[in-house]
Design an enzyme around this catalytic site. Sequence first.
Site, short mmCIF file in Angstrom:
data_model
loop_
_atom_site.label_atom_id
_atom_site.label_comp_id
_atom_site.label_asym_id
_atom_site.label_seq_id
_atom_site.Cartn_x
_atom_site.Cartn_y
_atom_site.Cartn_z
N GLU A 159 -0.19 0.32 -5.60
CA GLU A 159 -1.08 1.41 -5.18
C GLU A 159 -2.33 1.37 -6.04
O GLU A 159 -2.25 1.36 -7.27
CB GLU A 159 -0.36 2.77 -5.29
N ASP A 167 0.65 -1.61 4.83
CA ASP A 167 0.24 -0.35 5.46
C ASP A 167 -1.08 0.11 4.86
O ASP A 167 -1.15 1.13 4.18
CB ASP A 167 1.37 0.68 5.20
N HIS A 211 0.88 -1.18 0.00
CA HIS A 211 0.00 0.00 0.00
C HIS A 211 0.92 1.23 0.00
O HIS A 211 1.18 1.82 1.04
CB HIS A 211 -0.91 0.00 1.23
C1 LIG Z 1 -1.74 4.48 4.62
S1 LIG Z 1 -1.63 4.79 2.91
C2 LIG Z 1 0.00 4.28 2.50
C3 LIG Z 1 1.10 5.16 3.02
C4 LIG Z 1 2.47 4.72 2.61
N1 LIG Z 1 2.70 3.31 2.86
C5 LIG Z 1 3.51 5.52 3.36
O1 LIG Z 1 3.94 5.12 4.45
O2 LIG Z 1 3.92 6.56 2.84
C6 LIG Z 1 -2.58 3.48 2.22
C7 LIG Z 1 -2.62 3.51 0.69
O3 LIG Z 1 -3.16 2.27 0.23
C8 LIG Z 1 -3.94 2.50 -0.94
N2 LIG Z 1 -4.79 1.32 -1.07
C9 LIG Z 1 -5.98 1.05 -0.48
N3 LIG Z 1 -6.35 -0.23 -0.72
C10 LIG Z 1 -5.35 -0.78 -1.48
C11 LIG Z 1 -5.11 -2.08 -1.99
N4 LIG Z 1 -5.98 -3.07 -1.79
N5 LIG Z 1 -3.97 -2.31 -2.69
C12 LIG Z 1 -3.08 -1.30 -2.89
N6 LIG Z 1 -3.24 -0.05 -2.42
C13 LIG Z 1 -4.36 0.22 -1.71
C14 LIG Z 1 -4.63 3.81 -0.64
O4 LIG Z 1 -5.03 4.44 -1.84
C15 LIG Z 1 -3.51 4.59 0.10
O5 LIG Z 1 -2.77 5.35 -0.80
#
Ligand SMILES: C[S@@+](CC[C@H](N)C(=O)[O-])C[C@H]1O[C@@H](n2cnc3c(N)ncnc32)[C@H](O)[C@@H]1O
Length: 280
Positions: free
Chosen positions: A118, A164, A42
């Site tokens: 993402e 995450d 994520h």
């Molecule tokens: C908490 S943020 C990530 C922050 C990043 N890891 C950081 O520390 O900078 C969660 C992200 O996951 C994305 N997201 C949500 N569901 C997802 C999925 N099933 N697979 C991939 N990305 C996803 C959201 O769009 C969001 O950008």
Amino acid sequence: MLAYRHAFHAGNHADVLKHTVLTLVLRYMNQKDKSYRVVDTHAGAGGYSLEGRYAQKKGEFEQGIGRLWALDDLPEPVADYVSLVRQFNPKGKLEQYPGSPAFAQMLLRPQDQLRLFELHPTDYRILESYLGTARGVEVKHADGFDGLKGQLPPSSRRGIVLIDPSYEGHGDYARVIATLRDALTRFAEGVYMVWYPQVTKVEAAELPRRLEALAPKGWLHARLTVQELDAQGFGLSGSGVFILNPPYTLHDQLLALLPWLVDTLGQYDGANYLLEQRAA
Ligand SMILES: C[S@@+](CC[C@H](N)C(=O)[O-])C[C@H]1O[C@@H](n2cnc3c(N)ncnc32)[C@H](O)[C@@H]1O
């Protein structure tokens, strides 16, 4: 529906904890020359403007990286983390905050690989334009829970997985467990780092114990609580990171660090930390 945008939260207390621990884990992996793979299921946008309307809306970063930026007596692991944030702000002013892909990219060596997932179309586009052509990096507009399967095991049999999610609905908690259960059958010796929010939801409270039950060879759990819940009993009071197969050095590094983070990031008298582990 993907409503969550990390730009609102970039650089807050939860990012400070998550990215400080991520930096420690990556530094540990770098002690051996052998290559490794980082999978960020994520990934977010990779970098965030702190001057834009998203970050300015609630100014969350001011209670996170903003409290550390001007200090010159930082304990060593925090100093390392802040130095990476400085590297991301070459003008010397805190204008941007690096996401987890940026921390990884700053620390990876030429022999290492970074795999980024993402789903949000806008954040994917930003991430792709930032890191899409970087050496050793692949950016995927795909579901990271599902995509992890195809990344494990790395051919060098060394790897870190950061999970995450945004925990927007209730489903992410169950998917974290299911994804890890599957990942461990493919790559039992991997280092798996899960971030979770400290919120009043039963799934959040139960997550550490459910993760513990999965960990075959040891785990570490660090939680940092910095603020009171709001009058309705809601809000993000803190966050935790749970690591399966943690570096053996991590516990003592965090034991030295967490009390300092409580003092520096705590927003009320009840601010506290938890650090527990089961060694391999
Ligand atoms: C908490 S943020 C990530 C922050 C990043 N890891 C950081 O520390 O900078 C969660 C992200 O996951 C994305 N997201 C949500 N569901 C997802 C999925 N099933 N697979 C991939 N990305 C996803 C959201 O769009 C969001 O950008």
